[in-house]
Design an enzyme around this catalytic site. Structure first.
Site, mmCIF file in Angstrom:
data_model
loop_
_atom_site.group_PDB
_atom_site.id
_atom_site.type_symbol
_atom_site.label_atom_id
_atom_site.label_comp_id
_atom_site.label_asym_id
_atom_site.label_seq_id
_atom_site.Cartn_x
_atom_site.Cartn_y
_atom_site.Cartn_z
ATOM 1 N N ASP A 84 -0.025 -1.916 -2.984
ATOM 2 C CA ASP A 84 -0.450 -0.556 -3.310
ATOM 3 C C ASP A 84 -1.962 -0.424 -3.402
ATOM 4 O O ASP A 84 -2.545 0.561 -2.953
ATOM 5 C CB ASP A 84 0.175 -0.108 -4.630
ATOM 6 N N CYS A 125 4.976 -8.436 -4.073
ATOM 7 C CA CYS A 125 4.571 -7.101 -4.505
ATOM 8 C C CYS A 125 5.695 -6.076 -4.316
ATOM 9 O O CYS A 125 6.704 -6.340 -3.672
ATOM 10 C CB CYS A 125 3.306 -6.697 -3.758
ATOM 11 N N ASP A 126 5.438 -4.891 -4.853
ATOM 12 C CA ASP A 126 6.447 -3.858 -5.073
ATOM 13 C C ASP A 126 7.461 -3.654 -3.952
ATOM 14 O O ASP A 126 8.665 -3.634 -4.180
ATOM 15 C CB ASP A 126 5.770 -2.497 -5.285
ATOM 16 N N LYS A 127 6.980 -3.445 -2.736
ATOM 17 C CA LYS A 127 7.863 -2.974 -1.667
ATOM 18 C C LYS A 127 8.590 -4.101 -0.953
ATOM 19 O O LYS A 127 9.606 -3.853 -0.296
ATOM 20 C CB LYS A 127 7.068 -2.149 -0.646
ATOM 21 N N CYS A 198 1.011 -7.655 -10.185
ATOM 22 C CA CYS A 198 0.443 -7.058 -11.392
ATOM 23 C C CYS A 198 1.154 -7.595 -12.629
ATOM 24 O O CYS A 198 2.383 -7.701 -12.653
ATOM 25 C CB CYS A 198 0.599 -5.547 -11.355
ATOM 26 N N SER A 475 3.029 5.398 -9.633
ATOM 27 C CA SER A 475 2.862 3.954 -9.750
ATOM 28 C C SER A 475 3.724 3.456 -10.899
ATOM 29 O O SER A 475 3.889 4.138 -11.923
ATOM 30 C CB SER A 475 1.397 3.614 -10.023
#
Length: 566
Positions: A84, A125-127, A198, A475
Site C-alpha cells: 500500500d 503484505c495485505d493483498k 506493518c 487502510s
C-alpha cells in the site's frame, strides 16, 4: 507416509509432455529420478520495492530445502507484490486492491498451467494473503500458507514509532499542522527496523491471523516476528507438511468449510481486526464456490462475539505482546466454546485437536470470554436505505460518546476536493461528509484515497464532530472517528450514495445498525431517474480490465464475467 497415489503432475514416460519437460528440467539440474515425486509450488512475492517482501527469498530457501527433505520437488514461482505504501502511488491507489486478483491469476497460470501438485504460499503484505487464499480456493490443490512476519518498529523522542505513526502524522502535517514536515521526516527514518509487514493490527497481521483461524496455516504460526527463529521453523514445518498433504489429497475445500469461515470471522471480531478482512474472506468463499455469506456472518456474529484483545490501533497492546501471549492459537483457545471445533485444518486434525495443548500466556492481552476488553462489537455491519447491501464501521473498543449521528450531508466525488474543503473550513461540525466514486468499479479497485479524508478530518480536529460515509475502503490501520466505509451498492453503479445531495439529512445509528438518508421515496425516485453514470477512469491496461470485470462487494469484489461496462 501413506502409499503413493497417482499425481496429476506425472505423465507417461517418453510421452510428449514428459519428454519436453524432462529436457527443461535436465538443463536445470533436476534429475529424472525426481519426475515421479510431488511437485510443489513455492509461491513467493519477493520484491525490492518494499520492506514487506524484501526477506521472502530467505524464507523460500528454507521451505524448498524442507520440501526436498520430505521427498518433494519445489518450484519457486513469483507473483505481483503490492504494498500500500509504495504501490499506492499510481492510479489513485487503484493498483493496491486490483493487485489482489492479479496475484490469484499469477498463481493460476503457473500452478494450473504446469499441473503442479501442491502449494506453499509465503504470505506477506495485505493483498498477497487473500490473493493466495483465493487461488487455493479456486485451484483446490493441497496448500499451506506461511505467515512471513511483522517488522520491528522503532522509537522517536522516547516513544514507540511505527509505520502507523508515520502515516497518521504525515496527514496531520498536511492538514492542521499538528506535526511539522521535519518531524515526519525524522519519524520516517526510525519507524521500521526490519523487513516484514506493518507491526500494528492492520490488514496484513489480521489476514495472517485469518489464515490460521481458517485452518490454512499451521497452528501457532501467526502472528510472528519476521526473520525470527520461530518464523523460519514454521516455514520449514510447512515445507515438510505439504508433501504429506499431497499424498493425503487434503485440499483447501476440505478445510475451508462454512464452519471454518465462521471461525475466521469470530477471530477477526474478537481482535477488532481490519475491515478489509470482510471483503477478502468473502472473495475466498466466492472463489471456492462455498456459498458462504461472509457479510452475513459478520452481521450475525458481531453482536455476540466478545472483543478479547485490544491491539494497536484500536487498543494499546503491541503485536509483540499478542504473539508472546500465544497469538492466534491462544485467541482460539479462549474462543473455543464459540468455534466449530470439528473443522479440519492443514494438520489433518481438527481445531479441537490443535488447541488441546494450547495455553494463554497472558490473559490480560488475550482475555477470556467472560472478561472482554469492550462491551460492544469493534466491527459493525450497517444496513439501511443508503446501504441495502451493507456498510462497515469500526467503532473501536473505547466507548463512544456519540453513537447516533444525524446531520446535513456535504458531498465530494474525489478525496482531493474533500481534503481541500476540510482545510479551508467548508466542512464544519455537524456535517456528514460523503465521499463517493471510490468503490470497486468507480475507484476503480477502491482507489481514491478515502483514508486520506479520514486523517484530514482527524488532523483538523473534527474527528468527534462530523461523520463520514464512503463507498471506498480504509487502510487497516484506520480507526478514527465515526466513519462508515464500503457503502454498497457503490455510487458509480447507481447505488443510493449517488443520490445524496448537499444538505440532505443522513443518520448513522450504531446501536440500531442503520445508515439512512432522510429523503422521501418519491424524491429519490426522481433523482434516480435523472442520474447519469460518471465517466469511467482508465481506458487501457490492467485497471481497465479490472474495472470492467469486477463484481460487487457482497461477492468479495472478485473478477467475474464481462459486465458490459464501457
Amino acid at each position: 507416509m501413506n502409499a503413493p497415489r497417482k499425481l496429476r503432475s506425472n505423465f507417461p514416460r517418453g510421452s510428449y509432455l514428459w519428454a519436453v519437460r524432462n529436457a527443461q528440467w535436465q538443463a536445470m539440474g533436476i534429475p529424472e529420478s525426481d519426475a515421479e515425486k510431488p511437485k510443489i509450488a513455492v509461491v513467493n512475492s519477493s520484491s525490492e520495492l518494499a520492506a514487506c517482501y524484501s526477506h521472502l527469498d530467505q524464507v523460500a530457501q528454507q521451505v524448498k530445502e524442507a520440501i526436498r527433505a520430505a521427498g518433494g520437488v519445489p518450484f519457486e514461482i513469483r507473483t505481483a507484490a503490492p504494498s500500500d505504501f509504495v504501490t499506492g502511488a499510481g492510479g489513485r491507489g487503484a493498483y493496491m486492491l486490483a493487485a489482489r486478483d492479479l496475484v490469484t491469476n499469477d498463481i493460476e497460470v503457473a500452478v494450473e498451467g504446469a499441473q503442479l501438485d501442491g502449494m506453499v504460499c509465503l504470505t506477506s503484505c495485505d493483498k498477497t494473503v487473500p490473493g493466495q487464499l483465493m487461488a487455493a480456493a479456486r485451484l483446490n490443490v493441497p496448500t499451506i500458507l506461511v505467515p512471513c512476519g511483522y517488522q520491528a518498529s522503532g522509537e522517536y523522542k522516547g516513544h514507540h514509532n511505527d509505520i502507523e505513526e508515520v502515516f497518521i502524522h504525515s496527514m496531520h502535517a498536511q492538514v492542521g499542522g499538528a506535526t511539522s514536515v521535519e518531524e515526519v521526516v525524522e519519524m520516517s527514518r526510525t519507524a521500521i527496523r526490519t523487513p516484514g509487514v506493518c507491526s500494528g493490527l492492520g490488514t496484513a497481521n489480521t489476514m495472517h491471523i485469518v489464515c490460521e483461524a481458517l485452518g490454512m496455516a499451521l497452528p501457532g504460526s501467526a502472528p510472528v516476528a519476521a526473520l525470527s527463529d520461530k518464523m523460519f521453523a514454521d516455514a520449514r514445518a510447512a515445507g515438510e507438511r505439504i508433501v504429506q498433504m499431497v499424498w493425503d489429497d487434503l485440499k483447501p475445500r476440505d478445510i475451508m468449510t462454512a464452519g471454518a469461515f465462521a471461525n475466521a470471522v469470530r477471530a477477526v471480531l474478537s481482535i477488532g481486526g481490519s475491515l478489509n478482512a470482510v471483503k477478502h474472506l468473502q472473495a475466498v468463499a466466492t472463489e471456492g464456490g462455498t456459498g458462504v455469506d461472509v457479510y452475513g456472518l459478520f452481521e450475525q456474529l458481531g453482536p455476540v462475539t466478545p472483543v478479547l484483545s485490544g491491539l494497536r490501533p484500536i487498543g494499546e497492546h503491541l503485536i509483540e505482546e499478542f504473539e508472546a501471549a500465544g497469538g492466534c492459537r491462544a485467541l482460539m483457545k479462549q474462543l473455543l466454546p464459540l468455534l466449530d471445533a470439528q473443522a479440519r485444518t492443514v494438520t489433518g486434525g481438527t481445531v479441537a485437536d490443535n488447541l488441546r495443548e494450547a495455553r494463554v500466556a497472558d490473559d490480560e492481552v488475550i482475555r477470556p470470554i467472560e472478561r472482554p476488553v469492550a462491551p460492544r462489537p469493534a466491527i459493525v455491519l450497517l444496513r439501511g436505505n443508503l446501504a441495502p447491501d451493507g456498510a462497515l464501521t469500526k467503532p473501536g473498543i473505547v466507548e463512544r460518546k456519540v453513537r447516533r449521528f444525524s446531520g446535513p450531508a456535504i458531498c465530494f466525488d474525489t478525496s482531493d476536493a474533500a481534503v481541500a474543503a476540510i482545510k479551508d473550513g467548508t466542512v464544519r461540525p455537524g456535517h456528514v461528509v460523503v465521499m463517493r466514486g471510490a468503490g470497486a468499479c468507480g475507484g476503480p479497485a477502491m482507489g481514491g484515497g478515502a483514508s486520506r479524508v479520514v486523517f484530514a478530518i482527524d488532523g483538523a480536529g473534527l474527528g468527534e464532530h462530523v461523520a463520514m460515509l464512503t463507498d471506498g475502503h480504509l487502510s487497516g490501520l484506520v480507526c478514527k472517528g465515526l466513519v462508515v466505509a464500503e457503502v454498497a451498492p457503490e455510487s458509480a453503479l447507481g447505488g443510493p450514495l449517488a443520490l445524496v445531495r448537499d444538505g440532505d439529512t443522513v443518520t448513522v445509528d450504531l446501536d440500531q445498525r442503520v445508515v439512512n438518508l432522510e429523503v422521501d421515496e418519491a424524491e429519490l425516485a426522481t433523482r434516480r431517474q435523472a442520474w447519469q453514470p460518471p465517466t469511467p477512469m482508465f481506458d487501457r491496461g490492467w485497471l481497465q480490465i479490472y474495472r470492467r470485470n469486477v463484481g460487487p462487494l457482497n461477492q468479495g469484489a472478485v473478477l467475474v464475467k464481462e459486465n458490459g461496462r464501457p
